[in-house]
Design a protein around this motif. Structure first.
Motif, mmCIF file in Angstrom:
data_model
loop_
_atom_site.group_PDB
_atom_site.id
_atom_site.type_symbol
_atom_site.label_atom_id
_atom_site.label_comp_id
_atom_site.label_asym_id
_atom_site.label_seq_id
_atom_site.Cartn_x
_atom_site.Cartn_y
_atom_site.Cartn_z
ATOM 1 N N ARG A 199 13.404 16.796 -0.622
ATOM 2 C CA ARG A 199 14.385 17.675 0.015
ATOM 3 C C ARG A 199 15.686 16.932 0.290
ATOM 4 O O ARG A 199 16.771 17.488 0.151
ATOM 5 C CB ARG A 199 13.818 18.248 1.306
ATOM 6 N N LEU A 200 15.594 15.670 0.666
ATOM 7 C CA LEU A 200 16.785 14.878 0.904
ATOM 8 C C LEU A 200 17.575 14.675 -0.389
ATOM 9 O O LEU A 200 18.806 14.743 -0.390
ATOM 10 C CB LEU A 200 16.410 13.529 1.524
ATOM 11 N N ALA A 201 16.881 14.466 -1.490
ATOM 12 C CA ALA A 201 17.558 14.278 -2.767
ATOM 13 C C ALA A 201 18.291 15.544 -3.198
ATOM 14 O O ALA A 201 19.328 15.479 -3.864
ATOM 15 C CB ALA A 201 16.551 13.882 -3.849
ATOM 16 N N GLY A 202 17.796 16.698 -2.799
ATOM 17 C CA GLY A 202 18.430 17.956 -3.164
ATOM 18 C C GLY A 202 19.467 18.450 -2.171
ATOM 19 O O GLY A 202 20.101 19.481 -2.392
ATOM 20 N N SER A 203 19.665 17.729 -1.073
ATOM 21 C CA SER A 203 20.618 18.159 -0.062
ATOM 22 C C SER A 203 22.049 17.993 -0.564
ATOM 23 O O SER A 203 22.325 17.231 -1.492
ATOM 24 C CB SER A 203 20.416 17.382 1.238
ATOM 25 N N LEU A 204 22.974 18.704 0.052
ATOM 26 C CA LEU A 204 24.385 18.643 -0.363
ATOM 27 C C LEU A 204 24.955 17.239 -0.258
ATOM 28 O O LEU A 204 25.711 16.812 -1.123
ATOM 29 C CB LEU A 204 25.220 19.596 0.492
ATOM 30 N N LYS A 249 0.823 -1.192 0.000
ATOM 31 C CA LYS A 249 0.000 0.000 0.000
ATOM 32 C C LYS A 249 0.867 1.256 0.000
ATOM 33 O O LYS A 249 0.555 2.219 -0.647
ATOM 34 C CB LYS A 249 -0.908 0.008 1.216
ATOM 35 N N LYS A 250 1.954 1.223 0.761
ATOM 36 C CA LYS A 250 2.789 2.408 0.908
ATOM 37 C C LYS A 250 3.397 2.810 -0.427
ATOM 38 O O LYS A 250 3.440 3.985 -0.758
ATOM 39 C CB LYS A 250 3.897 2.152 1.925
ATOM 40 N N ASP A 251 3.851 1.850 -1.216
ATOM 41 C CA ASP A 251 4.506 2.182 -2.471
ATOM 42 C C ASP A 251 3.579 2.894 -3.443
ATOM 43 O O ASP A 251 4.009 3.743 -4.201
ATOM 44 C CB ASP A 251 5.063 0.919 -3.129
ATOM 45 N N LYS A 252 2.294 2.579 -3.424
ATOM 46 C CA LYS A 252 1.358 3.243 -4.330
ATOM 47 C C LYS A 252 1.205 4.719 -4.002
ATOM 48 O O LYS A 252 0.967 5.532 -4.865
ATOM 49 C CB LYS A 252 -0.008 2.556 -4.257
ATOM 50 N N GLY A 253 1.352 5.085 -2.730
ATOM 51 C CA GLY A 253 1.162 6.472 -2.339
ATOM 52 C C GLY A 253 2.395 7.330 -2.522
ATOM 53 O O GLY A 253 2.300 8.496 -2.825
ATOM 54 N N VAL A 254 3.573 6.771 -2.358
ATOM 55 C CA VAL A 254 4.786 7.570 -2.366
ATOM 56 C C VAL A 254 5.472 7.547 -3.725
ATOM 57 O O VAL A 254 6.039 8.545 -4.151
ATOM 58 C CB VAL A 254 5.757 7.070 -1.272
ATOM 59 N N LEU A 255 5.426 6.454 -4.414
ATOM 60 C CA LEU A 255 6.184 6.337 -5.653
ATOM 61 C C LEU A 255 5.774 7.292 -6.765
ATOM 62 O O LEU A 255 6.639 7.748 -7.496
ATOM 63 C CB LEU A 255 6.138 4.891 -6.166
ATOM 64 N N PRO A 256 4.511 7.618 -6.940
ATOM 65 C CA PRO A 256 4.207 8.520 -8.046
ATOM 66 C C PRO A 256 4.583 9.972 -7.749
ATOM 67 O O PRO A 256 3.755 10.846 -7.677
ATOM 68 C CB PRO A 256 2.706 8.373 -8.250
ATOM 69 N N LEU A 257 5.852 10.227 -7.551
ATOM 70 C CA LEU A 257 6.320 11.595 -7.393
ATOM 71 C C LEU A 257 6.322 12.274 -8.751
ATOM 72 O O LEU A 257 6.324 11.629 -9.785
ATOM 73 C CB LEU A 257 7.731 11.600 -6.794
ATOM 74 N N ARG A 258 6.391 13.577 -8.735
ATOM 75 C CA ARG A 258 6.326 14.317 -9.994
ATOM 76 C C ARG A 258 7.594 14.178 -10.825
ATOM 77 O O ARG A 258 7.562 14.329 -12.024
ATOM 78 C CB ARG A 258 6.042 15.778 -9.716
ATOM 79 N N CYS A 259 8.715 13.923 -10.189
ATOM 80 C CA CYS A 259 9.958 13.745 -10.937
ATOM 81 C C CYS A 259 10.729 12.586 -10.325
ATOM 82 O O CYS A 259 10.617 12.315 -9.138
ATOM 83 C CB CYS A 259 10.781 15.028 -10.901
ATOM 84 N N PRO A 260 11.522 11.897 -11.124
ATOM 85 C CA PRO A 260 12.317 10.798 -10.564
ATOM 86 C C PRO A 260 13.417 11.352 -9.664
ATOM 87 O O PRO A 260 14.034 12.364 -9.967
ATOM 88 C CB PRO A 260 12.892 10.105 -11.794
ATOM 89 N N LEU A 261 13.647 10.694 -8.556
ATOM 90 C CA LEU A 261 14.663 11.132 -7.612
ATOM 91 C C LEU A 261 15.870 10.222 -7.701
ATOM 92 O O LEU A 261 15.735 9.009 -7.826
ATOM 93 C CB LEU A 261 14.117 11.108 -6.185
ATOM 94 N N TYR A 262 17.055 10.819 -7.626
ATOM 95 C CA TYR A 262 18.281 10.037 -7.597
ATOM 96 C C TYR A 262 18.975 10.273 -6.267
ATOM 97 O O TYR A 262 19.122 11.410 -5.831
ATOM 98 C CB TYR A 262 19.230 10.445 -8.730
ATOM 99 N N PHE A 263 19.373 9.206 -5.619
ATOM 100 C CA PHE A 263 20.091 9.298 -4.363
ATOM 101 C C PHE A 263 21.460 8.668 -4.552
ATOM 102 O O PHE A 263 21.575 7.533 -5.007
ATOM 103 C CB PHE A 263 19.342 8.566 -3.250
ATOM 104 N N SER A 264 22.507 9.411 -4.197
ATOM 105 C CA SER A 264 23.857 8.884 -4.316
ATOM 106 C C SER A 264 24.060 7.777 -3.291
ATOM 107 O O SER A 264 23.343 7.700 -2.285
ATOM 108 C CB SER A 264 24.885 9.993 -4.105
ATOM 109 N N PRO A 265 25.026 6.918 -3.522
ATOM 110 C CA PRO A 265 25.291 5.837 -2.564
ATOM 111 C C PRO A 265 25.619 6.350 -1.160
ATOM 112 O O PRO A 265 25.383 5.650 -0.184
ATOM 113 C CB PRO A 265 26.490 5.108 -3.160
#
Length: 58
Positions: free
Chosen positions: A48-53, A1-17
Motif C-alpha cells: 500500500r505504501l508503494a502505491g501511495s501518491l 529470519k525477517k527477510d525470508k518472510g517479507v521479501l517473497p512478495l508477489r511483485c517487486p516493489l519500487y519506492f521513490s527516494p
C-alpha cells in the motif's frame, strides 16, 4: 529470519527516494514487520505504501 518472510512478495516493489524514510520506519519499527506472525500484514503495508501518491510521484 525477517527477510525470508517479507521479501517473497508477489511483485517487486519500487519506492521513490522521497518515501524511503517511511519505508524504513514501517519495515523496522512496526509490529507487523518485526513479529513473524504478522509478516503478511507487513507485506500488505509495504504494498500500500508503494502505491501511495507520495511514493509514486516522481
Amino acid at each position: 529470519k525477517k527477510d525470508k518472510g517479507v521479501l517473497p512478495l508477489r511483485c517487486p516493489l519500487y519506492f521513490s527516494p522521497k518515501c524511503r524514510k517511511q519505508v524504513y520506519r514501517v519495515y523496522h519499527h512496526t509490529r507487523e514487520c518485526t513479529i513473524p506472525a504478522y509478516f503478511k500484514r507487513c507485506a500488505r503495508l509495504l504494498t500500500r505504501l508503494a502505491g501511495s501518491l507520495q511514493c509514486t510521484e516522481g
